[in-house]
Design an enzyme around this catalytic site. Structure first.
Site, PDB file in Angstrom:
ATOM      1  N   THR A 120       0.870  -1.176   0.000  1.00 17.69           N
ATOM      2  CA  THR A 120       0.000   0.000   0.000  1.00 17.69           C
ATOM      3  C   THR A 120       0.900   1.216   0.000  1.00 17.69           C
ATOM      4  O   THR A 120       1.660   1.452   0.930  1.00 17.69           O
ATOM      5  CB  THR A 120      -0.921   0.015   1.231  1.00 17.69           C
ATOM      6  OG1 THR A 120      -1.692  -1.188   1.241  1.00 17.69           O
ATOM      7  CG2 THR A 120      -1.861   1.212   1.183  1.00 17.69           C
ATOM      8  N   LYS A 174      -7.220   0.850  -2.713  1.00 18.64           N
ATOM      9  CA  LYS A 174      -6.790   0.375  -1.400  1.00 18.64           C
ATOM     10  C   LYS A 174      -6.940   1.463  -0.348  1.00 18.64           C
ATOM     11  O   LYS A 174      -7.311   1.196   0.801  1.00 18.64           O
ATOM     12  CB  LYS A 174      -5.341  -0.110  -1.458  1.00 18.64           C
ATOM     13  CG  LYS A 174      -4.770  -0.572  -0.107  1.00 18.64           C
ATOM     14  CD  LYS A 174      -5.583  -1.716   0.515  1.00 18.64           C
ATOM     15  CE  LYS A 174      -5.100  -2.081   1.914  1.00 18.64           C
ATOM     16  NZ  LYS A 174      -3.756  -2.673   1.930  1.00 18.64           N
ATOM     17  N   LYS A 232       0.637   4.788   8.386  1.00 18.47           N
ATOM     18  CA  LYS A 232       1.200   5.191   7.088  1.00 18.47           C
ATOM     19  C   LYS A 232       0.111   5.271   6.024  1.00 18.47           C
ATOM     20  O   LYS A 232       0.027   6.244   5.264  1.00 18.47           O
ATOM     21  CB  LYS A 232       2.288   4.207   6.685  1.00 18.47           C
ATOM     22  CG  LYS A 232       2.862   4.401   5.285  1.00 18.47           C
ATOM     23  CD  LYS A 232       2.238   3.444   4.261  1.00 18.47           C
ATOM     24  CE  LYS A 232       2.522   1.993   4.577  1.00 18.47           C
ATOM     25  NZ  LYS A 232       1.964   1.076   3.545  1.00 18.47           N
TER      26      LYS A 232
END
Length: 301
Positions: A102, A177, A245
């Protein structure tokens, strides 16, 4: 490097909680598996079962038809793909490079452009499903890139995932995502609040989860991570620091598009609090610590 029985030389870089499981499915299918990971010991089991170890990502690329990566952060992705001795520089023409981390949609587009300039294919194909989905080969895989490149890689996606979709050009997989992570962020807060409320009301939270898990409140997170919250089991299927993150990338993208996402802002605030308290390597269900140990009222913005 396709063999007479149709098997190919496949690379896999990044053998963390999920990557090692995903690579294992490729090896089990009989393909030649080439590996690199920063920590050599994490490759030992796969090497013992027939995989080949290489000392750097570029060496993996030199031997493979397709290379998958499952890394930690965008700077890791940029170094592995675009570094002077990285995948784009070392791969043979016709090789397909697939990043399943990701990461940033913009970085995915830059990788695709650099790959095309060297006659390489590139896909961004992040996944959802955690270690449970990776172990079972039932991940959701969201891909961006050229349709023809996606079709070349689809048979390998099918070894790792159950729901596999091509969402559009380079960067589209990352955007999908991030949408997934946005939904998870608020849901994790909601599941935590629900369990905290049930416990405060004197109910058996396991019984409550059994009931509401069959109704409109049901979700993968409630059914699978709710019981872990009740048990105070914070072991990681996906690390808190990686989730932070992801939320930060999503907030940056939202700001660029002029979107205000208050639920995501609050979730990021709470997960940052969790990392500051020393729980960065909890699983994402670790957010319940803030409700179980400090109380819901402490978490208001």
């Amino acid at each position: 490097m396709t063999t007479s029985d149709g098997k190919q030389a496949i690379g896999f870089i990044g053998l963390g909680i999920m990557g090692a499981l995903m690579a294992g499915h490729i090896l089990e299918a009989g393909h030649q598996l080439h590996l690199y990971n920063r920590t050599r010991a994490k490759a030992d089991d796969l090497v013992a079962h027939g995989a080949t170890w290489h000392d750097n990502p570029g060496r993996v690329a030199e031997h493979c038809d397709i290379v998958f990566t499952m890394l930690g952060y965008p700077p890791d992705v940029e170094a592995v793909f675009l570094g002077p001795d990285g995948l784009v520089a070392r791969a043979r023409p016709g090789t397909v490079l697939v990043d399943m981390t990701t990461s940033s949609p913009d970085l995915a587009r830059r990788i695709a452009e650099a790959a095309a300039a060297r006659d390489l294919g590139a896909l961004d194909a992040p996944v959802s499903g955690g270690d449970v989905g990776a172990r079972a080969g039932r991940l959701a895989i969201m891909a961006g890139g050229e349709q023809t490149t996606f079709e070349k890689v689809r048979p390998f996606f099918e070894l790792m995932g159950e729901t596999i979709a091509h969402l559009g050009p380079a960067g589209a997989g990352q955007h999908a995502k991030l949408a997934n992570q946005i939904a998870i962020a608020s849901t994790m807060m909601a599941v935590s609040e629900s369990i905290a409320y049930a416990e405060a009301a004197g109910l058996d939270p396991r019984q409550v989860l059994d009931v509401i898990g069959t109704g409109a409140a049901s979700s993968f997170l409630l059914v699978n991570l709710g019981p872990k919250m009740v048990a105070r089991d914070y072991s990681a299927g996906f690390f808190v620091h990686h989730f932070v993150k992801d939320m930060e990338i999503a907030l940056d993208e939202a700001a660029r598009m002029g979107l205000d996402l208050p639920g995501l802002h609050l979730a990021r605030k709470l997960y940052r609090r969790l990392t500051e308290a020393g729980h960065a390597e909890d699983g994402t269900q670790g957010i319940f610590r803030l409700f179980a140990e400090t109380g819901h009222t402490q978490n208001r913005a």
